[in-house]
Design a protein around this motif. Structure first.
Motif, PDB file in Angstrom:
ATOM      1  N   ILE A  51       0.845  -1.207   0.000  1.00 54.24           N
ATOM      2  CA  ILE A  51       0.000   0.000   0.000  1.00 54.24           C
ATOM      3  C   ILE A  51       0.873   1.247   0.000  1.00 54.24           C
ATOM      4  O   ILE A  51       0.637   2.195  -0.749  1.00 54.24           O
ATOM      5  CB  ILE A  51      -0.947  -0.007   1.210  1.00 54.24           C
ATOM      6  CG1 ILE A  51      -1.936  -1.166   1.079  1.00 54.24           C
ATOM      7  CG2 ILE A  51      -1.676   1.316   1.330  1.00 54.24           C
ATOM      8  CD1 ILE A  51      -2.855  -1.320   2.274  1.00 54.24           C
ATOM      9  N   ASN A  54       2.461   1.734  -3.392  1.00 61.17           N
ATOM     10  CA  ASN A  54       1.506   2.242  -4.377  1.00 61.17           C
ATOM     11  C   ASN A  54       1.235   3.722  -4.170  1.00 61.17           C
ATOM     12  O   ASN A  54       1.107   4.487  -5.131  1.00 61.17           O
ATOM     13  CB  ASN A  54       0.196   1.451  -4.299  1.00 61.17           C
ATOM     14  CG  ASN A  54       0.370   0.032  -4.788  1.00 61.17           C
ATOM     15  OD1 ASN A  54       1.296  -0.263  -5.543  1.00 61.17           O
ATOM     16  ND2 ASN A  54      -0.517  -0.857  -4.370  1.00 61.17           N
ATOM     17  N   LEU A  55       1.116   4.134  -2.892  1.00 55.45           N
ATOM     18  CA  LEU A  55       0.875   5.541  -2.614  1.00 55.45           C
ATOM     19  C   LEU A  55       2.052   6.389  -3.065  1.00 55.45           C
ATOM     20  O   LEU A  55       1.883   7.500  -3.578  1.00 55.45           O
ATOM     21  CB  LEU A  55       0.618   5.745  -1.116  1.00 55.45           C
ATOM     22  CG  LEU A  55      -0.719   5.190  -0.596  1.00 55.45           C
ATOM     23  CD1 LEU A  55      -0.785   5.330   0.915  1.00 55.45           C
ATOM     24  CD2 LEU A  55      -1.888   5.907  -1.255  1.00 55.45           C
ATOM     25  N   ASN A  58       1.770   7.116  -6.511  1.00 56.68           N
ATOM     26  CA  ASN A  58       0.494   7.773  -6.807  1.00 56.68           C
ATOM     27  C   ASN A  58      -0.506   6.791  -7.410  1.00 56.68           C
ATOM     28  O   ASN A  58      -1.286   7.135  -8.303  1.00 56.68           O
ATOM     29  CB  ASN A  58       0.696   8.966  -7.745  1.00 56.68           C
ATOM     30  CG  ASN A  58      -0.465   9.942  -7.681  1.00 56.68           C
ATOM     31  OD1 ASN A  58      -1.134  10.048  -6.654  1.00 56.68           O
ATOM     32  ND2 ASN A  58      -0.718  10.640  -8.770  1.00 56.68           N
ATOM     33  N   GLU A  59      -0.472   5.543  -6.947  1.00 52.76           N
ATOM     34  CA  GLU A  59      -1.400   4.505  -7.385  1.00 52.76           C
ATOM     35  C   GLU A  59      -1.975   3.816  -6.156  1.00 52.76           C
ATOM     36  O   GLU A  59      -1.331   3.725  -5.121  1.00 52.76           O
ATOM     37  CB  GLU A  59      -0.695   3.457  -8.255  1.00 52.76           C
ATOM     38  CG  GLU A  59      -0.223   3.955  -9.609  1.00 52.76           C
ATOM     39  CD  GLU A  59       0.464   2.848 -10.373  1.00 52.76           C
ATOM     40  OE1 GLU A  59       1.010   1.919  -9.734  1.00 52.76           O
ATOM     41  OE2 GLU A  59       0.458   2.894 -11.619  1.00 52.76           O
ATOM     42  N   THR A  60      -3.185   3.310  -6.297  1.00 52.03           N
ATOM     43  CA  THR A  60      -3.778   2.503  -5.233  1.00 52.03           C
ATOM     44  C   THR A  60      -3.845   1.032  -5.620  1.00 52.03           C
ATOM     45  O   THR A  60      -4.045   0.181  -4.763  1.00 52.03           O
ATOM     46  CB  THR A  60      -5.219   2.972  -4.934  1.00 52.03           C
ATOM     47  OG1 THR A  60      -6.048   2.722  -6.079  1.00 52.03           O
ATOM     48  CG2 THR A  60      -5.246   4.452  -4.595  1.00 52.03           C
ATOM     49  N   LYS A  61      -3.695   0.749  -6.915  1.00 52.22           N
ATOM     50  CA  LYS A  61      -3.865  -0.608  -7.460  1.00 52.22           C
ATOM     51  C   LYS A  61      -5.275  -1.134  -7.203  1.00 52.22           C
ATOM     52  O   LYS A  61      -5.507  -2.338  -7.112  1.00 52.22           O
ATOM     53  CB  LYS A  61      -2.827  -1.575  -6.872  1.00 52.22           C
ATOM     54  CG  LYS A  61      -1.402  -1.295  -7.316  1.00 52.22           C
ATOM     55  CD  LYS A  61      -1.205  -1.538  -8.802  1.00 52.22           C
ATOM     56  CE  LYS A  61       0.228  -1.308  -9.224  1.00 52.22           C
ATOM     57  NZ  LYS A  61       0.441  -1.520 -10.664  1.00 52.22           N
ATOM     58  N   TYR A  98      -4.041  -5.717 -10.278  1.00 51.39           N
ATOM     59  CA  TYR A  98      -4.923  -4.798  -9.555  1.00 51.39           C
ATOM     60  C   TYR A  98      -5.944  -5.583  -8.736  1.00 51.39           C
ATOM     61  O   TYR A  98      -6.128  -6.791  -8.926  1.00 51.39           O
ATOM     62  CB  TYR A  98      -5.662  -3.880 -10.529  1.00 51.39           C
ATOM     63  CG  TYR A  98      -4.911  -2.631 -10.912  1.00 51.39           C
ATOM     64  CD1 TYR A  98      -5.357  -1.365 -10.533  1.00 51.39           C
ATOM     65  CD2 TYR A  98      -3.741  -2.695 -11.660  1.00 51.39           C
ATOM     66  CE1 TYR A  98      -4.666  -0.210 -10.890  1.00 51.39           C
ATOM     67  CE2 TYR A  98      -3.028  -1.555 -12.023  1.00 51.39           C
ATOM     68  CZ  TYR A  98      -3.503  -0.319 -11.633  1.00 51.39           C
ATOM     69  OH  TYR A  98      -2.827   0.824 -11.969  1.00 51.39           O
ATOM     70  N   LYS A 128      -8.992  10.148  -5.253  1.00 51.74           N
ATOM     71  CA  LYS A 128      -7.972   9.215  -5.753  1.00 51.74           C
ATOM     72  C   LYS A 128      -7.767   8.033  -4.813  1.00 51.74           C
ATOM     73  O   LYS A 128      -6.653   7.553  -4.617  1.00 51.74           O
ATOM     74  CB  LYS A 128      -6.657   9.952  -6.010  1.00 51.74           C
ATOM     75  CG  LYS A 128      -6.772  11.010  -7.102  1.00 51.74           C
ATOM     76  CD  LYS A 128      -5.438  11.642  -7.445  1.00 51.74           C
ATOM     77  CE  LYS A 128      -5.620  12.648  -8.585  1.00 51.74           C
ATOM     78  NZ  LYS A 128      -4.364  13.308  -8.967  1.00 51.74           N
ATOM     79  N   ARG A 129      -8.879   7.578  -4.236  1.00 52.58           N
ATOM     80  CA  ARG A 129      -8.814   6.354  -3.436  1.00 52.58           C
ATOM     81  C   ARG A 129      -8.902   5.116  -4.311  1.00 52.58           C
ATOM     82  O   ARG A 129      -8.722   3.986  -3.849  1.00 52.58           O
ATOM     83  CB  ARG A 129      -9.947   6.349  -2.397  1.00 52.58           C
ATOM     84  CG  ARG A 129      -9.730   7.351  -1.274  1.00 52.58           C
ATOM     85  CD  ARG A 129     -10.749   7.175  -0.185  1.00 52.58           C
ATOM     86  NE  ARG A 129     -12.010   7.831  -0.519  1.00 52.58           N
ATOM     87  CZ  ARG A 129     -13.157   7.615   0.116  1.00 52.58           C
ATOM     88  NH1 ARG A 129     -13.201   6.731   1.105  1.00 52.58           N
ATOM     89  NH2 ARG A 129     -14.242   8.273  -0.219  1.00 52.58           N
ATOM     90  N   ILE A 130      -9.199   5.314  -5.581  1.00 50.72           N
ATOM     91  CA  ILE A 130      -9.163   4.262  -6.590  1.00 50.72           C
ATOM     92  C   ILE A 130      -8.466   4.832  -7.820  1.00 50.72           C
ATOM     93  O   ILE A 130      -8.425   6.044  -8.024  1.00 50.72           O
ATOM     94  CB  ILE A 130     -10.585   3.759  -6.967  1.00 50.72           C
ATOM     95  CG1 ILE A 130     -11.487   4.940  -7.380  1.00 50.72           C
ATOM     96  CG2 ILE A 130     -11.208   2.970  -5.825  1.00 50.72           C
ATOM     97  CD1 ILE A 130     -12.878   4.529  -7.830  1.00 50.72           C
ATOM     98  N   ASP A 131      -7.894   3.946  -8.640  1.00 50.04           N
ATOM     99  CA  ASP A 131      -7.214   4.396  -9.854  1.00 50.04           C
ATOM    100  C   ASP A 131      -8.170   4.530 -11.032  1.00 50.04           C
ATOM    101  O   ASP A 131      -7.854   5.202 -12.022  1.00 50.04           O
ATOM    102  CB  ASP A 131      -6.087   3.426 -10.224  1.00 50.04           C
ATOM    103  CG  ASP A 131      -4.972   3.438  -9.196  1.00 50.04           C
ATOM    104  OD1 ASP A 131      -4.794   4.478  -8.534  1.00 50.04           O
ATOM    105  OD2 ASP A 131      -4.288   2.410  -9.047  1.00 50.04           O
TER     106      ASP A 131
END
Length: 345
Positions: A51, A54-55, A58-61, A98, A128-131
């Motif tokens: 996690i 990913n942060l 700048n991604e949450t996957k 993902y 941006k809690r999801i991509d």
């Protein structure tokens, strides 16, 4: 004792930022240094915080999947569609590494439509809690939805294209296959047809256009919203089939209620297809074969729709797709044993 990135850096004799570059595959690191880091990771049995990684990128996957209303799987309607759709989405997510986040709607649909509140997916994608987001049903046309379209947010929806040059969508041509069913009944000489659907406005417009085109004084079409609750549904069938004049053709959109419909008719000494012909919509291939008699269906492939939608979303996320594409999914009538032609001579 929990192993940290600091322990890996100490054992490998490198800085924390070097370990981070190796694990995130970001920036140049010599092969010798890379080997030191991986050797330390293996020796310490270090498990990176995915996690946090990913942060940092700048991604949450995470890809959000939203249905306007998510029914209780033990009770209702559209279960097959939802399950097949989730399978199709997940197939693509696994390939990209993902995960799926199912977003429930807790707000009143009428309030969302009147812009009194926002749909649940709005905050997920804006914060941006999801991509990316997939709306698995026809979207609620509200200001929040149009805002996301206007800002070209990573979102794909199911249903007919709303704006000519904006948006990503997959459409199974609901209007067309609904019309195909009515034409099929009409070609089999059915003139009194009842439609039990879960959609009001679009189906209503299809029926009106059909009646105007046919200009047949003998044609009688009645449209009922199909209750989700089985007892209420059976009450509706009782109202329809205990009257003197009964429909000879019945469109039951919800495949899960077809066998109950047949059983209910049998209890009234009515037989399918000799007294009442039935057509349904199946979202999993050969679902109609499970009924007795096997029911004639329009096959609308939910799995394929989801697969196409998710693939399109990733193409957009990778910069390989403009924010303007519609994928049309074909459907077809599968003839089985539940429709009988009426002799009108």
């Amino acid at each position: 004792m929990k192993v940290s990135i600091y322990d890996v850096a100490n054992l490998a004799g490198v800085s924390i930022s070097t370990v981070s570059r190796v694990l995130n595959k970001s920036g140049y690191v010599s092969s010798k240094t890379e080997k030191k880091v991986y050797d330390a990771v293996e020796k310490l049995n270090f498990i990176p915080n995915v996690i946090a990684q990913n942060l940092a990128n700048n991604e949450t996957k995470l890809i959000g999947l939203y249905f306007t209303s998510l029914p209780n799987i033990n009770v209702t309607s559209s279960n097959t569609y939802i399950l097949e759709f989730i399978k199709g989405v997940n197939e693509v997510l696994i390939r990209w590494g993902y995960h799926l986040l199912l977003i429930n709607e807790i707000n009143d649909i009428k309030k969302i439509m009147s812009n009194q509140c926002k749909p649940q997916y709005y905050s997920f994608i804006k914060q941006k809690r999801i991509d990316g987001l997939i709306i698995g049903t026809t979207p609620i046309l509200c200001s929040s939805f149009f805002e996301l379209l206007d800002h070209k947010m990573p979102m794909v929806f199911i249903g007919e294209k709303i704006l000519n040059h904006t948006g990503l969508n997959v459409y199974a041509q609901y209007k067309q296959y609904s019309r195909d069913i009515l034409d099929y009944f009409y070609d089999q000489n059915h003139r009194y047809i009842n439609v039990l659907s879960m959609e009001k406005e679009i189906m209503g417009s299809v029926i009106r256009e059909f009646e105007i085109e046919k200009k047949d004084e003998e044609l009688k079409l009645e449209h009922f919203l199909s209750p989700l609750n089985l007892d209420s549904y059976l009450d509706l069938l009782g109202t329809i089939f205990t009257q003197k004049n009964k429909p000879t053709g019945l469109l039951v959109e919800d495949t899960s209620k077809v066998q109950q419909t047949i059983n209910f008719l049998n209890n009234l000494n009515l037989d399918a297809p000799n007294d009442v012909s039935i057509i349904t919509i199946e979202h999993k291939f050969q679902d109609g074969e499970q009924c007795l008699p096997a029911v004639t269906s329009v096959y609308v492939p939910a799995y394929q729709m989801a697969f196409e939608a998710t693939t399109m979303l990733f193409e957009y996320l990778q910069g390989n797709q403009d924010f303007n594409k519609e994928v049309i999914v074909d459907s077809k009538i599968i003839e089985r044993d539940s429709v009988k032609s009426i002799d009108r001579n």
